[in-house]
Enzyme design. Sequence first.
Site, PDB file in Angstrom:
ATOM      1  N   TRP A 343      43.012  25.647  92.045  1.00  0.00           N
ATOM      2  CA  TRP A 343      41.622  26.080  93.162  1.00  0.00           C
ATOM      3  C   TRP A 343      42.557  26.348  93.904  1.00  0.00           C
ATOM      4  O   TRP A 343      41.867  27.625  94.158  1.00  0.00           O
ATOM      5  CB  TRP A 343      41.211  24.275  93.334  1.00  0.00           C
ATOM      6  N   HIS A 344      43.611  26.733  94.305  1.00  0.00           N
ATOM      7  CA  HIS A 344      43.916  27.439  95.590  1.00  0.00           C
ATOM      8  C   HIS A 344      44.499  29.227  95.001  1.00  0.00           C
ATOM      9  O   HIS A 344      44.433  30.478  95.256  1.00  0.00           O
ATOM     10  CB  HIS A 344      45.301  26.976  96.299  1.00  0.00           C
ATOM     11  N   GLY A 345      44.882  29.105  93.977  1.00  0.00           N
ATOM     12  CA  GLY A 345      44.816  30.422  92.785  1.00  0.00           C
ATOM     13  C   GLY A 345      44.570  30.586  91.766  1.00  0.00           C
ATOM     14  O   GLY A 345      45.833  29.074  91.136  1.00  0.00           O
ATOM     15  N   TYR A 546      40.338  32.224  97.606  1.00  0.00           N
ATOM     16  CA  TYR A 546      40.328  31.296  97.073  1.00  0.00           C
ATOM     17  C   TYR A 546      38.780  30.545  97.533  1.00  0.00           C
ATOM     18  O   TYR A 546      38.539  30.066  96.179  1.00  0.00           O
ATOM     19  CB  TYR A 546      41.050  29.905  97.887  1.00  0.00           C
TER      20      TYR A 546
END
Length: 546
Positions: A343-345, A546
């Site tokens: 989710w963060h990258g 994000y």
Amino acid sequence: MLYNSYEFIFLFLPITLVIFYKLGEKRHHKIALVWLIIASFFFYGRWNPAYLMFLLGSLTVNYSLGRIINNKVETLLAKNLVINDRFYLILGIVFNLGLLAYFKYANFFIESINGLVGSNWTLKNLILPLGISFITFEQVAYLVDTYKGKIKDHDLIHYCLFISFFPQLISGPIVRYKELSPQLKSPKIFRFDYEDFSVGLTIFSIGLFKKVIIADNLTPHVSLIYGAINQDIHLSFVEAWTGILAHTLRLYFDFSGYSDMAIGVARMFGIKLPLNFDSPYKTTNISQFWSHWHMTLTRFFRDYLYLPLSRCLKTWPLGKGQIAQQRATAFNAFIGLGITGLWHGAGWNFLAWGGLHGIYFIVYQQWRDFLKSKGNNLKDSPWWSQLISWFLTFSAWMFALVLTRTETMSQTLSMWHSMLGLNGISLPSSLEKDFNFLGNFGFKFSGLMPNFIYNNLNPSEIFQLLQLIMILLIVVLFTPNTQQWMGQYKPAIDYYAGRIKKQWKANIWKRLQWKPSSIFAFISFSLLAISLFSLNQEQPFIYFQY
């Protein structure tokens, strides 16, 4: 439009506030809310008009599905039937996650396939809408809560503002419909309140100071050190640790500053957002860490992934009794934190980062269960045990954080090698003269000392940066955070029971708690003025990507 911009601070925010409260004074409450929606749409579309089309389409589809799901739930309940018609819920979840997968992860998947099969496929003109992850999760939570019968009121104006309210639109916190909608019904928010405004402005000023004065000034140092790594330059021990500490603190003050500013801006409108950041660097285990870092994201994964997955795993052949429970918890943690990383990258490095945190959690769980089996009371650990636990947790976080800045695994390994001292540790030659007065013993002693070789960076700059890092660590670890400083005015929704209500034991901190007085007004104004005079270059918040 950034929170840390003159355009937002001197034009957008004052105009939006004045018109909102002017409409509220005349009891045009619905019109005031519509004005907030229009302002939020402008705020979002100001980045790129194409983003606004995405937002409007997503709002229309999800609100319609929410109404359909609600009507079906009410019909089934009226007939005393079990709620089992999940078609529209599944359709909504697939729609939202499909959009997220397409915009955020399509290129990642295509590049991965290209690497495996040697193809050269591309997806051109793909625009990633800002805040798509946060918008998606709020929409999914809304549909699930509607299906469970937790949401009865489906007011279109409330729903549009719940998704688009500009203080939390781009990077959260991830709000629940039932947290915001009751506040929008209260006549209180339409009347200008000096306490709400002063509390909000103070929190906003603190957040702006964290971002502009601390985080943004650490950015060039972080870029310089990681730039060397990305050029395949082997850093020395001190350079590596200076870089990762600067990166760690920059991320802390950037996200903490954003969270403060979001809560502060919303409070100026009389609206409270959920608490989203609560001194994670003070925690003593990885489970506790994630309950303090991006708290609303952790809450979302807990309620809509971890717990449902736990219920599903009860039917899996994982063993019996405590063993089955441990395996299920470990599996959940690994999957949940792996998804958190992705989710963060959109990249293998972020997936590895999340997976590494999953391994951390499993190791912590096993150690915790072992201590419990020996009769240890984990809530009554001696100070030295807590210190060791903090050091291990903080170090584990920093080692994993390397993955979020390096571009290849070889660069990650190079950074880890430097941090572990595998590239050599000794004193710089300029300091050897300091041991000359010891004669032969001094010569032998200097040979045993760590060799802090500065291969690439200016030693004086490194020492100055280390001094700044030490000061910031003291602030982070030993001073109250914003919520504690403003605690008696309840700055945010405290969904973790008693989190904001913690009182400091030291009398000095009690006397320094914020209150509406000329002294604290001067402090807040000073923080704001220093930040405004330093806004030479607007730098986006890290979590905007994000």
